[in-house]
Design an enzyme around this catalytic site. Sequence first.
Site, PDB file in Angstrom:
ATOM      1  N   GLU A  18      41.668  36.406  35.765  1.00  0.00           N
ATOM      2  CA  GLU A  18      42.912  37.148  35.521  1.00  0.00           C
ATOM      3  C   GLU A  18      43.387  37.607  36.894  1.00  0.00           C
ATOM      4  O   GLU A  18      42.781  38.508  37.488  1.00  0.00           O
ATOM      5  CB  GLU A  18      42.654  38.366  34.612  1.00  0.00           C
ATOM      6  CG  GLU A  18      42.123  38.030  33.231  1.00  0.00           C
ATOM      7  CD  GLU A  18      43.178  37.424  32.314  1.00  0.00           C
ATOM      8  OE1 GLU A  18      44.326  37.236  32.754  1.00  0.00           O
ATOM      9  OE2 GLU A  18      42.846  37.135  31.159  1.00  0.00           O
ATOM     10  N   ASN A  31      42.953  48.975  39.628  1.00  0.00           N
ATOM     11  CA  ASN A  31      44.183  49.582  39.108  1.00  0.00           C
ATOM     12  C   ASN A  31      44.039  50.170  37.707  1.00  0.00           C
ATOM     13  O   ASN A  31      44.616  51.206  37.408  1.00  0.00           O
ATOM     14  CB  ASN A  31      45.362  48.613  39.196  1.00  0.00           C
ATOM     15  CG  ASN A  31      45.181  47.374  38.353  1.00  0.00           C
ATOM     16  OD1 ASN A  31      44.094  46.799  38.340  1.00  0.00           O
ATOM     17  ND2 ASN A  31      46.198  46.979  37.637  1.00  0.00           N
ATOM     18  N   CYS A  60      49.327  44.354  37.228  1.00  0.00           N
ATOM     19  CA  CYS A  60      49.420  42.902  37.450  1.00  0.00           C
ATOM     20  C   CYS A  60      50.692  42.334  36.854  1.00  0.00           C
ATOM     21  O   CYS A  60      51.244  41.377  37.370  1.00  0.00           O
ATOM     22  CB  CYS A  60      48.188  42.207  36.876  1.00  0.00           C
ATOM     23  SG  CYS A  60      47.911  42.581  35.136  1.00  0.00           S
ATOM     24  N   GLU A 115      42.011  36.410  27.949  1.00  0.00           N
ATOM     25  CA  GLU A 115      41.247  37.516  27.378  1.00  0.00           C
ATOM     26  C   GLU A 115      41.970  37.989  26.125  1.00  0.00           C
ATOM     27  O   GLU A 115      43.100  37.606  25.868  1.00  0.00           O
ATOM     28  CB  GLU A 115      41.151  38.669  28.377  1.00  0.00           C
ATOM     29  CG  GLU A 115      40.279  38.347  29.577  1.00  0.00           C
ATOM     30  CD  GLU A 115      39.949  39.568  30.419  1.00  0.00           C
ATOM     31  OE1 GLU A 115      40.869  40.298  30.796  1.00  0.00           O
ATOM     32  OE2 GLU A 115      38.748  39.779  30.692  1.00  0.00           O
TER      33      GLU A 115
HETATM   34  P1  NAD Z   1      40.423  42.224  44.715  1.00  0.00           P
HETATM   35  O1  NAD Z   1      40.552  40.769  44.463  1.00  0.00           O
HETATM   36  O2  NAD Z   1      40.475  42.704  46.110  1.00  0.00           O
HETATM   37  O3  NAD Z   1      39.048  42.780  44.106  1.00  0.00           O
HETATM   38  C1  NAD Z   1      38.714  42.605  42.752  1.00  0.00           C
HETATM   39  C2  NAD Z   1      37.206  42.749  42.605  1.00  0.00           C
HETATM   40  O4  NAD Z   1      36.568  41.645  43.252  1.00  0.00           O
HETATM   41  C3  NAD Z   1      36.624  44.008  43.232  1.00  0.00           C
HETATM   42  O5  NAD Z   1      35.601  44.497  42.398  1.00  0.00           O
HETATM   43  C4  NAD Z   1      36.042  43.485  44.543  1.00  0.00           C
HETATM   44  O6  NAD Z   1      35.000  44.276  45.052  1.00  0.00           O
HETATM   45  C5  NAD Z   1      35.536  42.140  44.102  1.00  0.00           C
HETATM   46  N1  NAD Z   1      35.325  41.166  45.174  1.00  0.00           N
HETATM   47  C6  NAD Z   1      35.941  41.085  46.380  1.00  0.00           C
HETATM   48  N2  NAD Z   1      35.486  40.014  47.066  1.00  0.00           N
HETATM   49  C7  NAD Z   1      34.564  39.413  46.290  1.00  0.00           C
HETATM   50  C8  NAD Z   1      33.737  38.251  46.431  1.00  0.00           C
HETATM   51  N3  NAD Z   1      33.802  37.494  47.512  1.00  0.00           N
HETATM   52  N4  NAD Z   1      32.923  37.918  45.420  1.00  0.00           N
HETATM   53  C9  NAD Z   1      32.878  38.651  44.284  1.00  0.00           C
HETATM   54  N5  NAD Z   1      33.621  39.767  44.098  1.00  0.00           N
HETATM   55  C10 NAD Z   1      34.464  40.137  45.080  1.00  0.00           C
HETATM   56  O7  NAD Z   1      41.561  42.911  43.827  1.00  0.00           O
HETATM   57  P2  NAD Z   1      41.958  44.442  43.800  1.00  0.00           P
HETATM   58  O8  NAD Z   1      42.683  44.778  45.059  1.00  0.00           O
HETATM   59  O9  NAD Z   1      40.812  45.266  43.369  1.00  0.00           O
HETATM   60  O10 NAD Z   1      43.008  44.443  42.569  1.00  0.00           O
HETATM   61  C11 NAD Z   1      44.351  44.095  42.687  1.00  0.00           C
HETATM   62  C12 NAD Z   1      44.579  42.686  42.196  1.00  0.00           C
HETATM   63  O11 NAD Z   1      44.118  42.548  40.847  1.00  0.00           O
HETATM   64  C13 NAD Z   1      46.059  42.332  42.147  1.00  0.00           C
HETATM   65  O12 NAD Z   1      46.225  41.040  42.679  1.00  0.00           O
HETATM   66  C14 NAD Z   1      46.381  42.336  40.662  1.00  0.00           C
HETATM   67  O13 NAD Z   1      47.468  41.516  40.289  1.00  0.00           O
HETATM   68  C15 NAD Z   1      45.099  41.856  40.081  1.00  0.00           C
HETATM   69  N6  NAD Z   1      45.005  42.214  38.657  1.00  0.00           N
HETATM   70  C16 NAD Z   1      45.159  41.224  37.726  1.00  0.00           C
HETATM   71  C17 NAD Z   1      45.137  41.539  36.373  1.00  0.00           C
HETATM   72  C18 NAD Z   1      45.303  40.475  35.317  1.00  0.00           C
HETATM   73  O14 NAD Z   1      44.960  40.735  34.165  1.00  0.00           O
HETATM   74  N7  NAD Z   1      45.827  39.308  35.655  1.00  0.00           N
HETATM   75  C19 NAD Z   1      44.930  42.855  35.977  1.00  0.00           C
HETATM   76  C20 NAD Z   1      44.771  43.845  36.958  1.00  0.00           C
HETATM   77  C21 NAD Z   1      44.810  43.510  38.303  1.00  0.00           C
END
Ligand code: NAD
Length: 486
Positions: free
Chosen positions: A252, A155, A286, A464
């Site tokens: 996060e 995002n 998020c 962070e």
């Molecule tokens: P996601 O969890 O699907 O993927 C995040 C990352 O993890 C990607 O790079 C993905 O390839 C990787 N990944 C997936 N499976 C993995 C595994 N088994 N081992 C290691 N890496 C793996 O999330 P997304 O769809 O890319 O992003 C959306 C989510 O991110 C939402 O839930 C949002 O709330 C969260 N988010 C949180 C914050 C925060 O600061 N709290 C900020 C931005 C987004």
Amino acid sequence: MSFKLDENLLLPLAGNWVRGEGPDMPLFNPADGSQMGVLKTASVAQVKTTIAAAKAAFATSGWATMNPHLRANCLFDAVDLIKQRADHLALLQTKENGKTLTESKGQVASAAGIVRYFAAVCETLTEDIAPARGSYLTATMHEPYGVVAAITPWNSPLTMAAQKIAPALAAGNAVILKPSELTSIVSIELVRCFIDAGLPEGLLSVLPGGPDVGNAITNHPDIHMISFTGGTETGRRIAEAVAPRFIPTIFELGGKSPNIVFADANLDAAAKGVTSAIFGSGGQSCVAGSRLFVEAPIYDDFMERVKTETAKIKVGDPMDGSSNIGPMASFSQRERVENYVQIGRDDGGKVTIGGTRPSGADYEQGAYYLPTIIENLSHSSRVCQEEIFGSVLCALPFDNLDHVAEMADDTAFGLACGIWSKDVTRAWNLGRRLQAGSVWINTYKQLSIAAPFGGYKDSGLGREKGLQGLRAYQQSKSIYLGGFTS
Ligand code: NAD
């Protein structure tokens, strides 16, 4: 003419720019559905050589033991390069995830600011000397962990990556970035700024790919720390995988943040704030204020104001400066949003604005969806409880402070919350009471790199940003130096 990515893009791996040997990954522009190119992702074998190179760079390049003010020089140079390449970085992010170009430009500036902040922190770092409790000197030194894996979502790839790479490098570590599948190119170009700034070879690499690449990184024994931003369920899987190794982690994760409006609030400001809190970035944030609680006596009046503000939002081509929001970041993300809106309807919710794709030729090819408000739902319904990560707001009335406090915290998440009231004492006390890592009173989504950020409950672990954002990438060592006579 549709936008094309560089098909020959090489990956910064293990100190060289090389061709990825993993599966081909087609990349689509969510604004018009066109295929922008094919990225050659990293292979699992390349994960191994890259981590080995990072380990060697950490051990032998001198970065870890370099005086921090010298590490800062390199980070300041990276800031200059990010600024010089701002237009290119902003364009790539917009093409990859559909954010408006205006927002992407803001995020490039923000990424540069993040790196500058940690360079400055690096310049001013001190070690600690504890008060004497005997004839010895007690010095507490802060040392890097080794190889840090930084895993980021789609995002806000520029700021999320900067927020991990800068403090981890400033703290003296080597870093492996694993960006989201959807936003690999912009992440590689951000890393190019650090590498061109003169980092030692192999100290910073990017491993683009899917969960198999992510898995290979997190399960590798030479990864000494993981900093993850993404969904709660992915975070849980990573936590389970790394628990036996006792390595430090930052998580996060997701959110379902409440935005609470009391009857005495400045209703014009609150309506604007509530609307941008959820619909900014198409809800793909998020901290999106996705649950709206309005004090019952003003509920109808306030919802009219929110709908009026929502109707003003221009959904459109992210390259067009007049668009407020672009498409969802991918077609699968739009499908997810549509599924949740249907679930809301099935559960008795009333869609009072949006609830559909925009119509017209301009929207047909892209992953567009209109800002949507669902009312009349029970707070226990899925739409009120689960993170949608799209432009859907659910709105509910509340009776009094205890009632809203109970509902606001009745969620697995605890990332952020908003409170709108002229009674600042009441708002402050409610903010202290709620389970959330960031609380906004009479504002929303204001963020400072100098203030720690992170989640309560299932929204994460660790923080962070801020000074402690750098210390999170270091472990302390206390040294007792004896031989003093008094
Ligand atoms: P996601 O969890 O699907 O993927 C995040 C990352 O993890 C990607 O790079 C993905 O390839 C990787 N990944 C997936 N499976 C993995 C595994 N088994 N081992 C290691 N890496 C793996 O999330 P997304 O769809 O890319 O992003 C959306 C989510 O991110 C939402 O839930 C949002 O709330 C969260 N988010 C949180 C914050 C925060 O600061 N709290 C900020 C931005 C987004």
